[in-house]
Design a protein around this motif. Structure first.
Motif, mmCIF file in Angstrom:
data_model
loop_
_atom_site.group_PDB
_atom_site.id
_atom_site.type_symbol
_atom_site.label_atom_id
_atom_site.label_comp_id
_atom_site.label_asym_id
_atom_site.label_seq_id
_atom_site.Cartn_x
_atom_site.Cartn_y
_atom_site.Cartn_z
ATOM 1 N N ASN A 280 53.831 31.287 26.704
ATOM 2 C CA ASN A 280 54.787 30.704 27.659
ATOM 3 C C ASN A 280 56.177 31.319 27.479
ATOM 4 O OD1 ASN A 280 52.975 28.320 26.320
ATOM 5 N ND2 ASN A 280 52.961 28.210 28.543
ATOM 6 N N TYR A 281 56.657 32.104 28.386
ATOM 7 C CA TYR A 281 55.995 32.804 29.472
ATOM 8 C C TYR A 281 56.551 34.210 29.526
ATOM 9 C CZ TYR A 281 55.194 27.937 30.933
ATOM 10 O OH TYR A 281 54.852 26.621 30.961
ATOM 11 N N ASN A 282 55.885 35.100 30.291
ATOM 12 C CA ASN A 282 56.330 36.477 30.496
ATOM 13 C C ASN A 282 56.720 37.160 29.193
ATOM 14 O OD1 ASN A 282 57.363 35.056 33.361
ATOM 15 N ND2 ASN A 282 56.227 36.956 33.546
ATOM 16 N N ILE A 283 55.718 37.400 28.415
ATOM 17 C CA ILE A 283 55.907 38.011 27.096
ATOM 18 C C ILE A 283 56.390 39.457 27.215
ATOM 19 C CG2 ILE A 283 53.444 38.605 27.075
ATOM 20 C CD1 ILE A 283 53.505 38.386 24.046
ATOM 21 N N VAL B 57 48.483 37.221 25.346
ATOM 22 C CA VAL B 57 48.240 38.208 24.288
ATOM 23 C C VAL B 57 46.744 38.475 24.310
ATOM 24 C CG1 VAL B 57 48.262 38.681 21.818
ATOM 25 C CG2 VAL B 57 50.175 37.445 22.863
ATOM 26 N N VAL B 58 46.385 39.746 24.363
ATOM 27 C CA VAL B 58 44.970 40.094 24.395
ATOM 28 C C VAL B 58 44.604 40.852 23.122
ATOM 29 C CG1 VAL B 58 45.440 42.180 25.747
ATOM 30 C CG2 VAL B 58 43.132 41.259 25.699
ATOM 31 N N LEU C 47 50.731 41.050 27.652
ATOM 32 C CA LEU C 47 50.580 41.197 29.098
ATOM 33 C C LEU C 47 51.705 40.412 29.770
ATOM 34 C CD1 LEU C 47 46.718 40.645 29.544
ATOM 35 C CD2 LEU C 47 47.936 42.790 29.138
ATOM 36 N N TYR C 48 52.663 41.122 30.309
ATOM 37 C CA TYR C 48 53.862 40.486 30.855
ATOM 38 C C TYR C 48 53.539 39.602 32.066
ATOM 39 C CZ TYR C 48 58.481 39.912 32.938
ATOM 40 O OH TYR C 48 59.628 39.380 33.470
ATOM 41 N N LEU D 256 57.104 37.382 21.778
ATOM 42 C CA LEU D 256 58.528 37.290 22.116
ATOM 43 C C LEU D 256 58.636 37.128 23.633
ATOM 44 C CD1 LEU D 256 58.424 38.723 19.280
ATOM 45 C CD2 LEU D 256 60.598 39.764 19.885
ATOM 46 N N ASN D 257 58.736 35.872 24.057
ATOM 47 C CA ASN D 257 58.660 35.546 25.478
ATOM 48 C C ASN D 257 60.041 35.524 26.126
ATOM 49 O OD1 ASN D 257 55.879 35.122 25.022
ATOM 50 N ND2 ASN D 257 56.271 33.000 24.448
ATOM 51 N N LYS D 258 60.090 36.021 27.356
ATOM 52 C CA LYS D 258 61.367 36.115 28.065
ATOM 53 C C LYS D 258 61.777 34.791 28.700
ATOM 54 C CE LYS D 258 61.208 40.476 27.144
ATOM 55 N NZ LYS D 258 61.989 40.995 26.010
#
Length: 868
Positions: free
Chosen positions: A440-443, A423-424, A417-418, A464-466
């Motif tokens: 952490n954060y904005n996957i 992660v769900v 979930l960006y 893989l977080n941005k």
């Protein structure tokens, strides 16, 4: 009571990390925990990821390297970075893009004749057999410059780059079909398929999307462009793809955004692109039968050829019931087929839902022609509700999915979930959410352990977080990306580890069980890794030489601890120079590097590998070349000189200048010194001549030819000798010395050719080798032994004639020495030899069979000792 619980808890954690807390000082651990602010949960996470020195990971991850144009390899659960793989851009450590063979691979990526020096790697894919990773091949796309690269997992080296001649970008690649027959590569930003100019006003008429179905040969690991084809799609922005499995085998699924076909125009006062392309509530999932289309594409009537690529037009695909559309949540960013191929999961990043489609329902709609209409290009549209199995309310910004180990009975699936940075975990069969984990954060993407195959392993998920924001030490405005390891083995997910990634932006990753990878740890001696065959420049010890063909100089050299042979290379300004270099090491991990200062060339030579480096000697001077890998105690001494001379320039000899300052007595001594050197050299030549004559060299044509070449050089000596003596009589000592130097030059050339003739004659005269001795000779050469040991004389190492007689139980002693030299380094005899030669014999990784053969070769040497 609390104190007892705490001690028991610490003991349990200690057991996990292999420490007996009964005997360990609990207070020390508590002190560390207090100083660093660690909780028992932190210690548990550390224990789950800790890998002892020399330990191995269960999984290997291949991550895109984003704008680096490369790939990243790391282990799980340790999260230790193991390697970068050079793909679309130069990678200096491996010499990727700096030696001849890697330059050729990079040149395959030229687009319309232009060399592209950067890439944006996005979606890696591992080759499959029966829907399971087989550990043989890895492919990766370049979004910015639509290309696909093939990496050979036998040595983790890129072996092919293929350019898509139709697309201008390709976010949606690469995706293998279940038996690696094809690779799916989807266009992203619609553009004309030809290379002509077309105005934006003709967007709907002349701009197109598509999926290229690349034919792949899994036996040789190569894409076959002439057997590949492209499916024409409307100018919706195609995104990601997945190939059907089991029940849906033979079909492909590609989602899209911008079904509005909006093109922007903010500079003209129009709403920006992102506003116009997200107006509709749904976009389109493309459903196509690649297996049927592959057969149709074989008939020229069914294709049009654009830029050399066969294209199956939309109308041909529709006419043959091979292309359909299904509405999907707006702006989707992923499509994932369940391990049994019965369900297709799509998430819309501007929707809060994940939509699960039923393959059975899709098939039924196709069979019954149950469509709600057609798009503007005539493609049948299947009713979304009739194709849907269920929808799950997940949260804000759902993107990508990975399947868990219990997919079959429990519908285990994980989604990123960006917006919510989570992660769900949910059940795609019931569409019920089961667990959430903050990241952490904005996957963006998720990486499961073989989570997109027919055999998901579970265990871990990597986020893989941005953004990293506040997770690591500050290093300036550009922050690292963050890959976070999550344990999914229990009922609740547990975040274990944060790993900063120093390349941006690593987009997607795939993970495979390490046990499936069987890479080589060394090359067969003289191998060209890009052909798998002996390199044309393969050179073994004793074969080093320099050839000139016109203005092209070829250097056939070797590298072995701790010298490069040859050590002096003389060329003319303007010459083209090619160094062929072979690493003679057999020991694992004894890599050498090679560069010539200021000439922008570099190569990595793993054991057994041969490389070629070609450059123009376009600057005059003296340039050291050296080994760039710290390979031994004498690493700094592993070097040589390239001397570039301008043939049109007159040089004043430094020796001559030196002589001009010498007194008469000093000149006399210099003259006597060089005369003595010449006499000693001539003595060597005469001994060689004597050997050649006594053994009737003239009977052997090749030997005779070499002798004639040597005699030709020798015949020029009397004239120079006469001039030297005349100058000496006249008292012109400087001139006399110069002529004696010329005598020496001719003698060296004579000796060089003569010794080669002698060595060749020895082979002709010696008793025939047994098959074992022949194999031993080959192992001796390919093992680099000849780099230090010269049969018949002392060189960088001792002469091996009679070595079997030097020690009690000689054969056993020599065998043990070759197999395990490190065990004998403290032996007094070995110590004395090491001190004398200032070299220590390395373990060259010989097998017992090879050593037995080498001993047979040494016996053959002793049998023919009179010839050496």
């Amino acid at each position: 009571m609390n104190s007892m619980v705490k001690r028991l808890s610490l003991a349990a954690i200690g057991a996990l990390v292999g420490v007996s807390m009964v005997s360990a000082d609990n207070s020390e651990l508590e002190k560390v925990m207090k100083e660093r602010g660690l909780t028992q949960q932190d210690l548990l996470a550390a224990a789950k990821t800790y890998t002892p020195s020399g330990g191995r990971d269960k999984y290997i991850v291949f991550s895109s390297g984003g704008q680096s144009g490369q790939m990243l390899v790391y282990g799980v659960p340790s999260m230790r970075i193991l390697k970068y793989i050079g793909v679309f851009t130069p990678e200096p450590w491996q010499g990727w893009g700096y030696d001849d063979d890697t330059k050729k691979i990079l040149a395959e990526g030229k687009i319309r004749g232009k060399q592209i020096t950067w890439g944006d790697t996005h979606h890696p894919a591992l080759s499959e057999t029966n829907g399971r990773y087989d550990g043989k091949w890895l492919v990766i796309n370049d979004k910015a410059n639509p290309r696909i690269a093939v990496i050979d997992l036998n040595d983790f080296v890129t072996k092919q780059i293929v350019v898509n001649p139709l697309f201008k970008s390709d976010h949606g690649g690469a995706f293998f079909t279940p038996n690696s027959e094809y690779i799916l590569e989807a266009c992203q930003y619609a553009a004309p398929l030809d290379n002509n100019w077309h105005p934006m006003s003709e967007y709907k008429e002349t701009y197109r999307g598509g999926v290229t179905v690349w034919k792949f040969d899994p036996k040789i690991g190569r894409i076959l462009p002439d057997k590949s084809f492209t499916i024409e799609f409307p100018p919706y922005m195609q995104d990601l793809s997945d190939a059907g499995k089991e029940a849906s085998y033979g079909w492909g699924f590609t989602n899209s955004f911008n079904s509005e076909m909006y093109t922007g125009g903010i500079e003209k006062g129009l709403p920006p692109f992102e506003a116009g392309c997200s107006r509709n509530d749904t976009d389109f999932l493309h459903v196509y039968n690649w297996k049927k289309l592959a057969e149709l594409a074989k008939d020229p009537k069914n294709v049009k050829v654009i830029n050399g690529m066969r294209v199956v037009p939309i109308d041909v695909a529709v006419k043959n019931n091979a292309l359909f559309l299904i509405p999907e949540p707006k702006s989707p960013h992923g499509v994932d087929v369940s391990p049994d191929g019965k369900y297709i999961v799509v998430c819309g990043k501007l929707d809060t839902h994940a939509t699960v489609y039923s393959w059975d329902k899709i098939q039924k709609a196709i069979k019954n022609k149950d469509f709600v209409g057609k798009d503007p290009y005539g493609i049948p549209i299947i009713d979304m509700k009739k194709a849907m199995h269920c929808q799950a309310e997940l949260g804000l910004g759902p993107l990508h999915n990975q399947f868990g180990k219990h997919w079959k009975k429990q519908g285990e699936i994980y989604t990123s979930l960006y917006v919510d940075s989570q992660v769900v975990k949910w059940n795609y069969l019931t569409c019920k959410v089961e667990d959430r984990q903050n990241v952490n954060y904005n996957i963006g993407h998720l990486c499961g352990m073989e989570g997109k195959t027919e055999d998901p392993q579970g265990d871990y998920i990597i986020a893989l977080n941005k953004l990293a924001i506040d997770r690591f030490n500050e290093i300036g405005p550009l922050h690292p990306q963050n890959h976070q390891l999550i344990d999914i083995r229990g009922k609740k997910m547990q975040l274990l580890y944060d790993m900063p990634i120093p390349l941006g932006e690593p987009h997607q990753a795939v993970a495979i069980r390490a046990s499936k990878l069987k890479p080589e740890v060394r090359y067969k001696m003289g191998t060209n890794p890009f052909t798998g065959k002996p390199h044309r420049g393969k050179t073994l010890a004793g074969q080093e030489h320099i050839e000139r063909k016109g203005n092209h100089v070829y250097v056939y050299g070797t590298m072995v601890r701790s010298h490069i042979n040859p050590e002096h290379v003389n060329v003319n300004l303007g010459d083209t120079v090619t160094f062929y270099l072979t690493n003679l090491e057999r020991a694992e991990d004894e890599t050498h590097g090679f560069t010539v200062d200021q000439y922008n060339v570099h190569a990595s030579l793993e054991p057994g590998k041969t490389v070629a480096l070609t450059f123009k000697a376009d600057r005059e001077g003296v340039f050291p070349y050296y080994c760039t890998e710290f390979c031994s105690a004498l690493h700094l001494e592993m070097m040589g000189y390239l001397l570039v001379k301008d043939p049109n320039k007159h040089y004043v000899s430094a020796k001559k200048l030196k002589m001009a300052k010498m007194s008469k007595e000093q000149l006399e001594k210099e003259y006597e010194k060089i005369v003595a050197t010449n006499k000693a050299t001539d003595k060597v030549i005469q001994s060689v001549v004597k050997f050649l004559k006594e053994n009737h060299y003239e009977k052997y044509p090749v030997v005779k030819q070499l002798v004639e070449d040597a005699l030709d050089q020798y015949s020029k000596i009397p004239e120079q000798q006469k001039k030297a003596e005349e100058a000496y009589k006249k008292g012109d000592l400087e001139k006399a010395i110069l002529f004696q130097n010329m005598v020496w030059q001719y003698m060296v050339k004579t000796a060089d050719v003569g010794i080669r003739a002698r060595d060749l004659l020895v082979k002709k005269l010696a008793t025939p080798m047994s098959e074992a001795a022949r194999r031993g000779h080959e192992a001796y050469l390919e093992g680099g032994c000849n780099g230090c040991h010269v049969i018949g004389k002392v060189s960088s190492g001792p002469d091996l004639v009679g070595v079997l007689q030097r020690h009690k139980n000689g054969e056993k002693w020599v065998k043990e020495w070759i197999l395990h030299p490190e065990k004998m380094y403290n032996n007094p005899y070995i110590k004395s030899m090491t001190n004398y030669f200032n070299l220590r014999m390395p373990n060259q990784g010989m097998t017992e069979k090879q050593v037995d053969d080498i001993i047979e070769y040494l016996k053959w040497i002793d049998k023919n000792a009179n010839l050496f």
